[in-house]
Write a protein that holds these residues in place. Structure first.
Motif, PDB file in Angstrom:
ATOM      1  N   GLU C 145      60.322  36.713  38.483  1.00 32.74           N
ATOM      2  CA  GLU C 145      59.680  36.427  36.317  1.00 32.74           C
ATOM      3  C   GLU C 145      59.866  35.535  36.639  1.00 32.74           C
ATOM      4  OE1 GLU C 145      62.418  37.152  38.627  1.00 32.74           O
ATOM      5  OE2 GLU C 145      63.832  34.606  37.947  1.00 32.74           O
ATOM      6  N   GLU C 146      59.402  34.173  37.710  1.00 25.86           N
ATOM      7  CA  GLU C 146      58.046  33.612  37.231  1.00 25.86           C
ATOM      8  C   GLU C 146      56.830  33.865  37.752  1.00 25.86           C
ATOM      9  OE1 GLU C 146      59.658  30.006  38.935  1.00 25.86           O
ATOM     10  OE2 GLU C 146      61.258  30.271  38.863  1.00 25.86           O
ATOM     11  N   PHE C 147      56.765  34.583  38.421  1.00 27.02           N
ATOM     12  CA  PHE C 147      55.195  34.978  38.899  1.00 27.02           C
ATOM     13  C   PHE C 147      54.133  35.298  37.350  1.00 27.02           C
ATOM     14  CE2 PHE C 147      51.931  37.980  41.444  1.00 27.02           C
ATOM     15  CZ  PHE C 147      52.267  36.710  42.287  1.00 27.02           C
ATOM     16  N   GLY C 148      54.531  35.961  36.829  1.00 26.80           N
ATOM     17  CA  GLY C 148      53.905  36.568  34.986  1.00 26.80           C
ATOM     18  C   GLY C 148      53.364  35.261  34.869  1.00 26.80           C
ATOM     19  N   PRO C 149      54.115  34.434  34.593  1.00 30.42           N
ATOM     20  CA  PRO C 149      54.119  33.664  33.708  1.00 30.42           C
ATOM     21  C   PRO C 149      53.218  31.866  34.688  1.00 30.42           C
ATOM     22  CG  PRO C 149      56.342  33.538  33.614  1.00 30.42           C
ATOM     23  CD  PRO C 149      55.529  34.515  34.744  1.00 30.42           C
ATOM     24  N   LEU C 150      53.058  31.841  35.199  1.00 27.66           N
ATOM     25  CA  LEU C 150      52.370  31.211  36.207  1.00 27.66           C
ATOM     26  C   LEU C 150      50.925  31.307  35.673  1.00 27.66           C
ATOM     27  CD1 LEU C 150      52.683  28.982  38.589  1.00 27.66           C
ATOM     28  CD2 LEU C 150      52.762  30.704  40.289  1.00 27.66           C
ATOM     29  N   SER C 151      50.931  32.881  36.059  1.00 29.22           N
ATOM     30  CA  SER C 151      49.695  33.561  36.202  1.00 29.22           C
ATOM     31  C   SER C 151      49.235  33.026  34.791  1.00 29.22           C
ATOM     32  CB  SER C 151      49.451  34.604  36.409  1.00 29.22           C
ATOM     33  OG  SER C 151      49.051  35.678  35.924  1.00 29.22           O
ATOM     34  N   LEU C 152      49.510  33.137  33.745  1.00 28.46           N
ATOM     35  CA  LEU C 152      48.347  32.820  32.249  1.00 28.46           C
ATOM     36  C   LEU C 152      48.622  31.333  31.766  1.00 28.46           C
ATOM     37  CD1 LEU C 152      51.122  34.024  29.475  1.00 28.46           C
ATOM     38  CD2 LEU C 152      49.430  35.828  31.088  1.00 28.46           C
ATOM     39  N   ASP C 155      43.143  29.043  34.584  1.00 28.43           N
ATOM     40  CA  ASP C 155      41.728  29.559  33.649  1.00 28.43           C
ATOM     41  C   ASP C 155      40.699  29.865  34.550  1.00 28.43           C
ATOM     42  OD1 ASP C 155      41.477  26.833  34.372  1.00 28.43           O
ATOM     43  OD2 ASP C 155      41.418  25.797  32.862  1.00 28.43           O
ATOM     44  N   ARG C 156      40.679  29.908  35.802  1.00 32.02           N
ATOM     45  CA  ARG C 156      39.708  30.281  37.142  1.00 32.02           C
ATOM     46  C   ARG C 156      40.458  31.098  37.763  1.00 32.02           C
ATOM     47  NH1 ARG C 156      39.033  27.761  42.425  1.00 32.02           N
ATOM     48  NH2 ARG C 156      40.489  27.428  42.841  1.00 32.02           N
ATOM     49  N   GLU C 157      39.327  32.226  38.287  1.00 33.27           N
ATOM     50  CA  GLU C 157      38.994  33.550  38.590  1.00 33.27           C
ATOM     51  C   GLU C 157      38.656  33.197  39.549  1.00 33.27           C
ATOM     52  OE1 GLU C 157      37.123  36.720  37.161  1.00 33.27           O
ATOM     53  OE2 GLU C 157      37.724  36.182  35.136  1.00 33.27           O
ATOM     54  N   SER C 170      48.825  38.103  53.686  1.00 35.89           N
ATOM     55  CA  SER C 170      48.002  37.459  54.440  1.00 35.89           C
ATOM     56  C   SER C 170      47.025  36.620  53.515  1.00 35.89           C
ATOM     57  CB  SER C 170      47.071  37.989  55.589  1.00 35.89           C
ATOM     58  OG  SER C 170      47.759  39.237  56.383  1.00 35.89           O
ATOM     59  N   GLU C 171      46.381  37.164  53.157  1.00 41.38           N
ATOM     60  CA  GLU C 171      45.066  36.522  52.071  1.00 41.38           C
ATOM     61  C   GLU C 171      45.280  35.421  51.690  1.00 41.38           C
ATOM     62  OE1 GLU C 171      42.548  39.255  49.756  1.00 41.38           O
ATOM     63  OE2 GLU C 171      41.684  37.895  48.910  1.00 41.38           O
ATOM     64  N   VAL C 172      46.767  35.749  50.561  1.00 44.85           N
ATOM     65  CA  VAL C 172      47.624  34.909  50.110  1.00 44.85           C
ATOM     66  C   VAL C 172      48.592  33.551  50.520  1.00 44.85           C
ATOM     67  CG1 VAL C 172      49.780  34.360  49.085  1.00 44.85           C
ATOM     68  CG2 VAL C 172      48.501  36.925  47.846  1.00 44.85           C
ATOM     69  N   VAL C 173      48.644  33.637  51.927  1.00 45.52           N
ATOM     70  CA  VAL C 173      49.150  33.193  52.399  1.00 45.52           C
ATOM     71  C   VAL C 173      47.745  31.937  53.021  1.00 45.52           C
ATOM     72  CG1 VAL C 173      50.111  32.494  54.777  1.00 45.52           C
ATOM     73  CG2 VAL C 173      51.317  34.307  53.644  1.00 45.52           C
ATOM     74  N   SER C 174      46.544  32.374  53.718  1.00 44.52           N
ATOM     75  CA  SER C 174      45.356  31.694  53.629  1.00 44.52           C
ATOM     76  C   SER C 174      45.186  30.978  52.486  1.00 44.52           C
ATOM     77  CB  SER C 174      44.018  32.913  54.064  1.00 44.52           C
ATOM     78  OG  SER C 174      44.355  33.920  54.355  1.00 44.52           O
ATOM     79  N   LEU C 175      45.352  30.760  51.226  1.00 42.48           N
ATOM     80  CA  LEU C 175      45.049  31.178  49.851  1.00 42.48           C
ATOM     81  C   LEU C 175      45.392  29.570  49.840  1.00 42.48           C
ATOM     82  CD1 LEU C 175      44.081  33.993  48.093  1.00 42.48           C
ATOM     83  CD2 LEU C 175      41.979  32.391  48.254  1.00 42.48           C
ATOM     84  N   VAL C 176      47.093  29.827  50.012  1.00 40.30           N
ATOM     85  CA  VAL C 176      47.612  28.504  50.110  1.00 40.30           C
ATOM     86  C   VAL C 176      47.952  27.952  51.124  1.00 40.30           C
ATOM     87  CG1 VAL C 176      50.562  27.938  50.328  1.00 40.30           C
ATOM     88  CG2 VAL C 176      49.624  29.701  49.371  1.00 40.30           C
ATOM     89  N   ASP C 184      46.519  29.843  40.109  1.00 39.42           N
ATOM     90  CA  ASP C 184      45.434  30.947  40.518  1.00 39.42           C
ATOM     91  C   ASP C 184      45.097  31.782  41.365  1.00 39.42           C
ATOM     92  OD1 ASP C 184      43.779  28.981  38.704  1.00 39.42           O
ATOM     93  OD2 ASP C 184      43.349  28.097  40.423  1.00 39.42           O
ATOM     94  N   ILE C 185      45.961  31.634  42.912  1.00 40.77           N
ATOM     95  CA  ILE C 185      46.424  32.420  43.375  1.00 40.77           C
ATOM     96  C   ILE C 185      47.486  34.296  42.693  1.00 40.77           C
ATOM     97  CG2 ILE C 185      48.148  33.809  45.494  1.00 40.77           C
ATOM     98  CD1 ILE C 185      47.473  30.116  46.029  1.00 40.77           C
ATOM     99  N   ALA C 186      48.508  33.648  41.301  1.00 37.92           N
ATOM    100  CA  ALA C 186      49.071  34.436  40.844  1.00 37.92           C
ATOM    101  C   ALA C 186      47.975  35.540  40.090  1.00 37.92           C
ATOM    102  CB  ALA C 186      50.431  33.775  39.836  1.00 37.92           C
ATOM    103  N   ARG C 187      46.974  34.848  39.721  1.00 35.63           N
ATOM    104  CA  ARG C 187      46.597  35.153  38.320  1.00 35.63           C
ATOM    105  C   ARG C 187      45.587  36.171  39.674  1.00 35.63           C
ATOM    106  NH1 ARG C 187      41.957  33.339  34.034  1.00 35.63           N
ATOM    107  NH2 ARG C 187      40.411  35.434  33.776  1.00 35.63           N
ATOM    108  N   ALA C 188      44.913  35.670  40.420  1.00 37.97           N
ATOM    109  CA  ALA C 188      44.208  36.841  41.246  1.00 37.97           C
ATOM    110  C   ALA C 188      45.023  37.452  41.296  1.00 37.97           C
ATOM    111  CB  ALA C 188      44.054  35.602  42.719  1.00 37.97           C
TER     112      ALA C 188
END
Lengths: 91, 291, 266
Positions: C145-152, C155-157, C170-176, C184-188
């Motif tokens: 439920e926090e994932f969407g609001p976090l993404s807002l 301001d980076r693509e 795996s990609e998300v883990v490497s980004l972390v 920014d990951i949430a937005r991606a």
């Protein structure tokens, strides 16, 4: 060499097959593609042939969506542009 | 620390019958895959040493680690190597490579060496991809298909199940045959949905081994669909990490109604081996081998 | 007349009670192993809320993947038809509906009467469904439920390379690990799924206005990415997960009326 670019996932088979034995390197297919999916490469056996760009290989179902609507339609631009018939699509 | 059920053993090997100091043409092939990396050293057309390791977060470093480990206790250094070929997903990031060649071409050539010139169809089930390659008697690729978009049918998919069921990945094949009756394959192709399905089966009281069997069959069926797209011509060989999982291999060959050739070496080195073989030829072609 | 729409989904059973084109009762029950029990419970609960007797019910129509397993339904409706009719119930100017649930995504184009003109479905692959965002939220250790609001907040693509949900994890883990901010990951993640849904829906031709229904209609991050991609502002109905059940109830009312007319004439 027949190169099958694309994938098979839960939703189906999405492959563009390019036969490098037939490809003459004329680049007609490249300009015919509205989604800029194709390019010329030098393959491992030093042949200059058409190929699907790397960035499209994992999403061609989406990249090719424009030319692949749900309904029946005329031959695809890339297939029509290829005189030797080196290009085929799986879906 | 939590147990990492997907983790497999890293190792190296060297041919005790070869003294590399007598060799003229020494080359290396390094395959930096998304999950594992291998280095294979060849001396005058013979397999001399190899290593197999997990790929780290940094491709150049993984390539160097794999090479160092293959060189370990041989007395050989990078200076003795005339030609290096990088292949695999990280092939352009091999710092010491003289040339990068795709894993498709390298697998074709490597399998031709490993299984002999009669091999025509190679199935490579890697960590994050699945390849079907048809080659001629010289190991030159005639047709290929590579699926690296989707985790189903890859080692990564199997790792997800090892973790879900808390079973070491190396035991999966054997355990999957310890069932009273062969269950129906898991119906979802997608690993994420298969996981949901498997969780449901466990909740219904299915033993873990039955769930494993159902997943091994599903993976085999999915790979069969890929193979059939290219067509299978014998002799048939399987390379890559999943080749070590009898649970998938036996079901797969059963569906295809054929036998797979027995490997003479570790099935995971085919790509690096092909790279080292290309390097052997290129070293001669580019005049690097002293006459 | 009172009509009922039942949506037997993969995960949940949804029931809507309609009287004179107005929702007077609704219920959602998670099915688990006992779908029959969940169906009964949802029907009872929705009827109780509506304050109706079973005798008052003119017609029941079932939709959803399990629509064959609704013995009390007199007829059925495809999910595609139900999405179109449900969207039109809320928005008379809607002509396209995008329905993204946990396990599938679909796009439907329809006319002013709710008749389906073209549709496309993506199923059996998590990359184009809500399961993708669920898996990514888990990998990022952010409550859904926090994932969407976090993404807002981002301001980076940043592009995501992986298509498959398993590889994307795996990609998300490497980004972390690379210290990329979670927002920014949430937005991606939301950009990635929105771009796939957009390409899919373009295959049927996007006609304004566009309604978004299904579980992902609750996700403000996804809505934001989708609006950017489609260059429009999608319409979100109240209680978007009930849209298909409402569509079924609307059709139940129509068919019930026709049947009784036919009865009088004969």
């Amino acid at each position: 060499m027949k190169a099958n670019y694309g994938y098979h996932d839960g939703s189906g088979d999405f492959f563009i097959t390019i036969d490098s034995n037939l490809c003459t390197g004329c680049v007609e297919c490249i300009s015919s593609c509205p989604a800029d999916v194709l390019e010329m490469i030098t393959d491992d056996y030093d042949d200059v042939v058409a190929a699907v760009k790397d960035e499209h290989r994992k999403k061609i179902k989406y990249s090719c969506a424009e030319c692949k609507p749900v309904d029946e339609q005329p031959p695809l631009p890339c297939v029509a542009a290829c005189e030797p018939g080196a290009i085929t699509h799986s879906w | 620390m939590t147990t990492e059920y997907w983790r497999w053993k890293e190792y190296n090997w060297k041919n005790p019958d070869i003294d590399w100091k007598d060799a003229k043409n020494i080359t290396v092939g390094v395959d930096v895959g998304s999950v594992s990396s291998q280095a294979v050293i060849m001396t005058d057309g013979e397999l001399y040493a190899y290593s197999n390791m997990r790929t780290g977060s940094d491709s150049p470093e993984s390539a160097e680690n794999a090479l160092d480990w293959a060189l370990k206790d041989t007395g050989m250094t990078l200076d003795n190597i005339l030609y290096a070929v990088g292949t695999g997903y990280g092939r352009v990031n091999v710092p010491f490579a003289d040339r990068a060649i795709t894993e498709i071409a390298c697998h074709g050539r490597g399998a031709n060496f490993m299984y002999g010139p009669t091999v025509r169809t190679i199935l490579d089930m890697g960590g994050q991809d699945c390849k079907v390659i048809q080659v001629d008697e010289k190991g030159k690729v005639q047709e290929f298909l590579m699926n690296d978009k989707c985790a189903a049918g890859t080692g990564r998919g199997m790792e997800v199940f090892a973790d879900l069921l808390e079973i070491p990945i190396e035991d999966i094949g054997e355990l999957s045959f310890q069932v009273d009756e062969e269950p129906e394959p898991v119906s979802s192709t997608c690993v994420i949905f298969a996981k949901t399905e498997a969780t449901g089966l466990l909740r219904q009281g299915w033993p873990k081994n039955d769930v494993l069997a159902a997943y091994c069959s599903a993976m085999a069926l999915r790979v069969v669909a890929l193979i059939e797209r290219v067509g299978v011509e014998e002799d048939f060989a399987i390379t890559g990490g999943i080749a070590k999982n009898a649970g998938v291999v036996k079901r797969l060959t059963g569906y295809l109604n054929l036998e797979a050739l027995q490997p003479k070496h570790d099935t995971q080195i085919a790509g690096a081996l092909g790279g080292a073989l290309f390097a052997q030829t290129l070293a001669v072609k580019e005049g690097k081998v002293p006459s | 007349m009172v009509s009922i729409g039942v949506d037997m989904g993969a995960k949940n059973v949804k029931v809507v009670v309609l009287r004179e084109n107005e929702v007077i009762g609704k219920a959602l029950v998670t099915a688990g192993l006992d779908t029959e029990g969940a169906l009964k419970e949802a029907l009872q609960s929705a009827s109780r809320e509506a304050g109706i007797d079973y005798d008052e019910v003119g017609n029941i129509t079932a939709t959803g993947a399990g629509r064959k397993d609704v013995p009390m339904a007199r007829d059925e409706l495809t999910e595609v038809g139900a999405a179109a009719r449900g969207a039109l119930f809320h928005f008379s100017d809607a002509r396209t509906v995008i329905d993204v649930g946990a396990e599938e995504g679909r796009g439907v184009r329809f006319n002013a009467e709710g008749r389906v003109i073209d549709f496309v479905i993506n199923e059996k692959c998590a990359a184009g469904a809500g399961a993708f965002t669920e898996a990514m939220a888990r990998a990022l250790e952010v409550p859904l439920e926090e994932f969407g609001p976090l993404s807002l907040k981002s301001d980076r693509e940043i592009p995501m390379n992986a298509q498959c949900a398993v590889f994307a994890e795996s990609e998300v883990v490497s980004l972390v690990h690379a210290k990329t901010p979670k927002k920014d990951i949430a937005r991606a993640v939301h950009d990635a799924i929105a771009s796939r849904i957009t390409s899919m829906v373009r295959r049927v031709g996007v006609e304004e206005r566009v309604a978004l229904v299904g579980g992902l209609a609750y996700n403000v991050g996804f809505i934001d990415s989708l609006n950017r991609d489609l260059e429009t502002e999608v319409l979100i109905p109240p209680d978007p997960e009930y849209t298909a059940a409402i569509g079924a109830a609307v059709v139940a009312a129509e068919r019930g009326a026709k049947a009784s007319e036919g009865g009088e004439n004969s």
